[in-house]
Design an enzyme around this catalytic site. Structure first.
Site, PDB file in Angstrom:
ATOM      1  CG  ASP A   8       7.185  28.142  28.692  1.00  0.00           C
ATOM      2  OD1 ASP A   8       6.861  27.483  27.683  1.00  0.00           O
ATOM      3  OD2 ASP A   8       8.327  28.618  28.854  1.00  0.00           O
ATOM      4  CE  LYS A  69       6.043  23.151  22.925  1.00  0.00           C
ATOM      5  NZ  LYS A  69       6.563  24.334  23.634  1.00  0.00           N
ATOM      6  CD  GLU A 162       6.434  28.255  23.170  1.00  0.00           C
ATOM      7  OE1 GLU A 162       6.237  27.106  23.619  1.00  0.00           O
ATOM      8  OE2 GLU A 162       7.357  28.522  22.369  1.00  0.00           O
ATOM      9  CG  ASP A 186      10.503  31.445  22.575  1.00  0.00           C
ATOM     10  OD1 ASP A 186      11.483  30.926  23.141  1.00  0.00           O
ATOM     11  OD2 ASP A 186       9.326  31.163  22.869  1.00  0.00           O
TER      12      ASP A 186
END
Length: 512
Positions: A8, A69, A162, A186
């Site tokens: 992750d 990211k 994810e 999420d």
């Protein structure tokens, strides 16, 4: 069986897991923590990672990189980002010299660190991994994530959404509940991903997915930092915005206060000698925090409403609402979701920090043909997160693959030439919902070269668009008149890095 891990790769924290003997093991870093800061620091002596990098950030803020990211696969306007030949790069001082890194390189350093953690834990090399991305990530961002894995020396088995990973983790705990409609919400440090799944006896099928690329823990921190900078300016007539070390120290205190407010009604922000010897001491209540971030909380339900609309489901038809991601600890987030679903209790069975890595580890085991009974009975079917199309001669967007179409998928179209003896044909592919192609996100330019000389309209080109299980687009072409005797070369211009650059960066990564 070769070991394969699930990673992750988070905006603020990352996690790595391994599936073996029928269960998931989350791997700890050197400090014994199972969630590792996605942080890299550059110093006169060398490079620091995870907790070590984060702990020295106040003293070395300009050369400490967070949230890389958010830069993957996109141009990003920020003081710490410079443009080099059209590509975003992060500029730092490293071993006494100015150096620029692609976001893919920074992410590769984080991935490499997680890979080493897994190797230390297992006592053997780890070369294969699943890497997760937010469900809304576009083609460029997915390709950039895959490139980062390649640079880190990882054979990337799959780029997995994810929320899909979290759904696999959910399925581990609900193996035989019959068919259920499950919504997974999420929210991590950088973004929100929401997906609706039909889960039936281990088969995880995505019905719809949506998200918000700039709504996460970082944004709540920014809100608090802006407020306290304003309060400091009012009280002391001092503007600290240009002092990056002071801003970083304030941000660290605000992040800690936000976390405290998830379990307490009040938090204290205390920073000694914040600026010019002046201390900052202030209290903030949960109610104040919720008022300051009201505009952010208002955005929480938008992707939820969209995903239910796309899945053609009402709130009452949703059997389970599952929350994952560290930012779902914020009480107001949970209140908003619970109220929207008519007071239905949220499913909090999954560890919000580890659920995504757990599901990724399960998927890695499945792809590596792990014969465990649990892994053998699970299957994830994903979808394209956005409409993909091409630009017509009139500039309109011609859809090829609709949003929420199951992937992998193959679409074939026939094209013809507009001019006599035309030697090549340019196809522009876009992502987005706008009617005018150029108002959408350009995926790539595909130049079809080597067409057989012929009058206009006589050359028939069969072009195949392939979206793989990672959600990444490839294009293949065939001259229908000559067949394979004169193969078409597809010169694709997409992604920041060429194959040569990726190879060079991978060699550099291995070398250093």
């Amino acid at each position: 069986i070769r070991p394969a891990v699930g990673i992750d790769l988070g905006t603020t924290k990352s996690c790595v897991g391994l599936f073996r003997d029928g269960k998931v093991e989350i791997i700890s870093n050197k400090q014994g923590l199972r969630a590792t800061p996605s942080c890299v620091a550059f110093t006169e002596m060398g490079r620091l990672m995870d907790e070590e990098a984060k702990n020295q950030a106040a003293l070395n803020y300009p050369n400490t990189v967070f949230s890389a990211k958010r830069l993957l696969g996109r141009a990003y306007e920020d003081a710490a980002v410079v443009k080099a030949e059209g590509n975003s790069q992060v500029q730092v001082s490293y071993k006494g010299a100015e150096k620029s890194f692609f976001p893919e390189e920074i992410s590769a350093m984080i991935l490499g660190n997680l890979k080493e953690m897994a190797e230390d834990y297992l006592g053997q090399p780890v070369t294969h991994a699943i890497i997760t991305v937010p469900a809304y990530f576009n083609d460029s961002q997915r390709q950039a994530t895959r490139d980062a894995g390649v640079i880190a020396g990882i054979n990337v088995l799959r780029i997995l959404n994810e929320t899909t990973a979290a759904a696999l983790a959910y399925s581990l705990h609900h193996p035989d509940n019959g068919e259920r409609n499950v919504l997974i919400f999420d929210m991590g440090g950088g973004a929100v991903s929401v997906s609706v799944f039909s889960i039936d006896r281990g088969v995880v099928e995505v019905k719809a997915t949506a998200g918000d690329s700039h709504l996460g823990g970082d944004d709540f921190d920014n809100c608090l930092v802006s407020f306290f900078m304003g309060e400091f300016l009012k009280k002391h007539r001092e503007n600290i915005s240009h002092d990056r070390r002071a801003v970083w120290r304030l941000r660290t205190a605000c992040e800690a206060a936000k976390q405290t407010l998830s379990s307490s009604k009040k938090a204290t922000i205390s920073v000694d000698c914040l600026y010019k010897g002046i201390n900052l001491q202030a209290d903030i209540t949960r109610a104040q925090f919720e008022h300051l971030c009201a505009n952010l909380f208002q955005r929480v339900l938008k992707p939820v409403e969209r995903v239910l609309q796309d899945a053609k489901l009402s709130q009452t038809q949703t059997d389970d609402v599952v929350v994952v991601g560290a930012s779902t600890r914020i009480p107001r987030i949970r209140e908003i979701l619970q109220d929207f679903f008519g007071g239905q209790p949220l499913n909090q069975l999954l560890n919000v920090d580890e659920a995504v890595a757990s599901g990724a580890a399960v998927q890695a085991a499945i792809l590596m043909e792990n014969r465990s009974e649990v892994a053998r009975n699970l299957l994830a079917l994903d979808v394209a997160s956005v409409l993909i199309g091409i630009e017509t001669a009139t500039g309109k967007m011609h859809g090829l693959v609709k949003r929420n179409t199951a992937i992998p998928v193959v679409v074939t179209r026939t094209f013809t030439t507009l001019h006599d003896r035309q030697p090549d044909l340019l196809i522009r592919a876009y992502e987005g919902e706008r009617a005018i192609a150029k108002e959408n996100h350009l995926l790539g330019r595909f130049l079809l070269k080597g067409l057989s000389p012929a009058p206009r309209g006589m050359t028939l080109l069969e072009v195949t668009f392939y979206i793989d299980a990672d959600g990444i687009l490839s294009v293949f072409a065939l001259d229908k008149v000559t067949g394979n005797t004169n193969p078409i070369i597809v010169d694709a211009k997409k992604g920041q890095l060429s194959k040569e650059e990726i190879l060079r960066l991978a060699e550099d990564h291995e070398k250093y």
